[in-house]
Enzyme design. Sequence first.
Site, PDB file in Angstrom:
ATOM      1  N   ASP A  26     -50.441 -27.222  -6.215  1.00 25.01           N
ATOM      2  CA  ASP A  26     -51.601 -27.090  -7.109  1.00 25.01           C
ATOM      3  C   ASP A  26     -51.522 -25.790  -7.915  1.00 25.01           C
ATOM      4  OD1 ASP A  26     -53.975 -27.781  -8.272  1.00 25.01           O
ATOM      5  OD2 ASP A  26     -55.216 -27.299  -6.532  1.00 25.01           O
ATOM      6  N   GLY A  27     -52.104 -25.827  -9.114  1.00 24.52           N
ATOM      7  CA  GLY A  27     -52.241 -24.605  -9.914  1.00 24.52           C
ATOM      8  C   GLY A  27     -51.359 -24.552 -11.151  1.00 24.52           C
ATOM      9  N   ARG A  30     -53.592 -23.910 -14.281  1.00 32.43           N
ATOM     10  CA  ARG A  30     -54.089 -22.524 -14.375  1.00 32.43           C
ATOM     11  C   ARG A  30     -52.965 -21.556 -14.701  1.00 32.43           C
ATOM     12  NH1 ARG A  30     -57.071 -22.973  -8.858  1.00 32.43           N
ATOM     13  NH2 ARG A  30     -56.027 -24.993  -8.961  1.00 32.43           N
ATOM     14  N   ARG A  39     -50.939 -27.344 -20.779  1.00 31.55           N
ATOM     15  CA  ARG A  39     -50.851 -27.660 -19.358  1.00 31.55           C
ATOM     16  C   ARG A  39     -49.461 -28.187 -18.968  1.00 31.55           C
ATOM     17  NH1 ARG A  39     -55.118 -28.167 -16.242  1.00 31.55           N
ATOM     18  NH2 ARG A  39     -54.160 -29.869 -15.099  1.00 31.55           N
ATOM     19  N   HIS A  43     -46.647 -27.745 -15.749  1.00 29.26           N
ATOM     20  CA  HIS A  43     -45.960 -28.760 -14.932  1.00 29.26           C
ATOM     21  C   HIS A  43     -44.443 -28.579 -15.012  1.00 29.26           C
ATOM     22  CE1 HIS A  43     -49.744 -30.541 -14.049  1.00 29.26           C
ATOM     23  NE2 HIS A  43     -49.952 -31.065 -15.250  1.00 29.26           N
ATOM     24  N   SER A  71     -51.170 -38.185  -8.017  1.00 32.93           N
ATOM     25  CA  SER A  71     -52.080 -38.932  -7.146  1.00 32.93           C
ATOM     26  C   SER A  71     -52.640 -40.153  -7.869  1.00 32.93           C
ATOM     27  CB  SER A  71     -53.233 -38.030  -6.695  1.00 32.93           C
ATOM     28  OG  SER A  71     -54.129 -37.829  -7.775  1.00 32.93           O
ATOM     29  N   LEU A 137     -31.744 -33.229   4.053  1.00 32.32           N
ATOM     30  CA  LEU A 137     -33.191 -33.062   3.860  1.00 32.32           C
ATOM     31  C   LEU A 137     -33.745 -34.394   3.388  1.00 32.32           C
ATOM     32  CD1 LEU A 137     -35.647 -30.913   3.494  1.00 32.32           C
ATOM     33  CD2 LEU A 137     -35.144 -31.143   1.076  1.00 32.32           C
ATOM     34  N   ARG A 196     -59.237 -28.111   0.031  1.00 33.20           N
ATOM     35  CA  ARG A 196     -59.542 -29.521   0.251  1.00 33.20           C
ATOM     36  C   ARG A 196     -58.268 -30.325   0.434  1.00 33.20           C
ATOM     37  NH1 ARG A 196     -61.843 -28.267  -4.883  1.00 33.20           N
ATOM     38  NH2 ARG A 196     -60.246 -28.753  -6.418  1.00 33.20           N
TER      39      ARG A 196
HETATM   40  C1  FPP Z   1     -51.456 -29.907  -9.734  1.00 32.87           C
HETATM   41  O1  FPP Z   1     -51.740 -28.847 -10.606  1.00 32.87           O
HETATM   42  C2  FPP Z   1     -50.145 -30.477 -10.058  1.00 32.87           C
HETATM   43  C3  FPP Z   1     -49.933 -31.750 -10.458  1.00 32.87           C
HETATM   44  C4  FPP Z   1     -51.024 -32.742 -10.596  1.00 32.87           C
HETATM   45  C5  FPP Z   1     -48.606 -32.224 -10.806  1.00 32.87           C
HETATM   46  C6  FPP Z   1     -47.478 -31.691  -9.958  1.00 32.87           C
HETATM   47  C7  FPP Z   1     -46.248 -32.197 -10.521  1.00 32.87           C
HETATM   48  C8  FPP Z   1     -45.113 -31.503 -10.670  1.00 32.87           C
HETATM   49  C9  FPP Z   1     -44.909 -30.125 -10.213  1.00 32.87           C
HETATM   50  C10 FPP Z   1     -44.043 -32.225 -11.382  1.00 32.87           C
HETATM   51  C11 FPP Z   1     -42.784 -32.276 -10.633  1.00 32.87           C
HETATM   52  C12 FPP Z   1     -42.635 -33.314  -9.639  1.00 32.87           C
HETATM   53  C13 FPP Z   1     -41.622 -34.194  -9.618  1.00 32.87           C
HETATM   54  C14 FPP Z   1     -41.374 -34.985  -8.407  1.00 32.87           C
HETATM   55  C15 FPP Z   1     -40.764 -34.441 -10.769  1.00 32.87           C
HETATM   56  P1  FPP Z   1     -52.982 -28.968 -11.585  1.00 32.87           P
HETATM   57  O2  FPP Z   1     -52.529 -29.568 -12.865  1.00 32.87           O
HETATM   58  O3  FPP Z   1     -54.109 -29.702 -10.930  1.00 32.87           O
HETATM   59  O4  FPP Z   1     -53.341 -27.463 -11.780  1.00 32.87           O
HETATM   60  P2  FPP Z   1     -54.790 -26.829 -12.044  1.00 32.87           P
HETATM   61  O5  FPP Z   1     -55.624 -27.172 -10.828  1.00 32.87           O
HETATM   62  O6  FPP Z   1     -54.502 -25.373 -12.168  1.00 32.87           O
HETATM   63  O7  FPP Z   1     -55.309 -27.456 -13.292  1.00 32.87           O
END
Ligand code: FPP
Length: 254
Positions: A26-27, A30, A39, A43, A71, A137, A196
């Site tokens: 997460d994050g 931000r 955003r 990612h 999700s 792994l 959470r």
């Molecule tokens: C949550 O941060 C992150 C996600 C919803 C996406 C996570 C996905 C990756 C890191 C992509 C790589 C994965 C693979 C398998 C290719 P957020 O967007 O909710 O952050 P925020 O809470 O700061 O807005």
Amino acid sequence: MGSEESTSSAYPKLTHVPQHVAIIMDGNGRWAAARGLPRLNGHQAGTENLRRVIRACVEFGVKILTIYAFSTENWGRPADEVEGLMHILEEVIDRELDELHREGVKLRHIGRLERLKPALREKVLHSMELTANNDRLLLCVAWNYGGRDEILHAVQGIIKEGVPADQVTEQTISDHLYTAGVPDPDLIIRTSGEMRISNFLIWQAAYSEWYVTNTLWPDFDKQALYEALQEYGRRDRRFGRLSHCEDYGEQHAG
Ligand code: FPP
């Protein structure tokens, strides 16, 4: 618990390395906002970090890594972000699959593939087939994954198979989850400070240890992982009993 000791050239030996680590990454948003970036750049940075964390897990002796990448609720994000995340997954498979395979990583998808575009679905299936015999792994990628959806899917499967109600056990349910055959996570890490579960591994997390850090996912580096594993080594896992019990994981694997 997993292997008792891990060696690493730059890091002191860890005691009680968790066999299975799961991460809520997460994050990213931000992280990007703090830099005035879109955003999706967050990612992208999170994806780069994932590559580092996978390597660090191998080095520290973690055998299973599960990551929460998309999700069932993430479909509700703006279309360009959803599209961008799908594109990132496709790019990662195209770019990284051969190297992951060479490094002995076995890939497993958890969640529903149905809603993905056919070409992406094929790539995910191919990545699992190619790496099926690797054992360094196990990387479980939760994509279009939701814990409630997983339990619903399991219950539907059990009913379709005609299992009599009085023969349904906890093991029956575990065996019908997307994670069937994978031991429950020993340690769940959540970055960015949120407290959470967010519909992640809600069945499997019954006795997982939690580690929440304020560090945003793109900044959660090898040192940060090491500290989380160190903290895990200090925990006394009792599984609802009075004293430390080593064999719970084996009894409840699945
Ligand atoms: C949550 O941060 C992150 C996600 C919803 C996406 C996570 C996905 C990756 C890191 C992509 C790589 C994965 C693979 C398998 C290719 P957020 O967007 O909710 O952050 P925020 O809470 O700061 O807005």
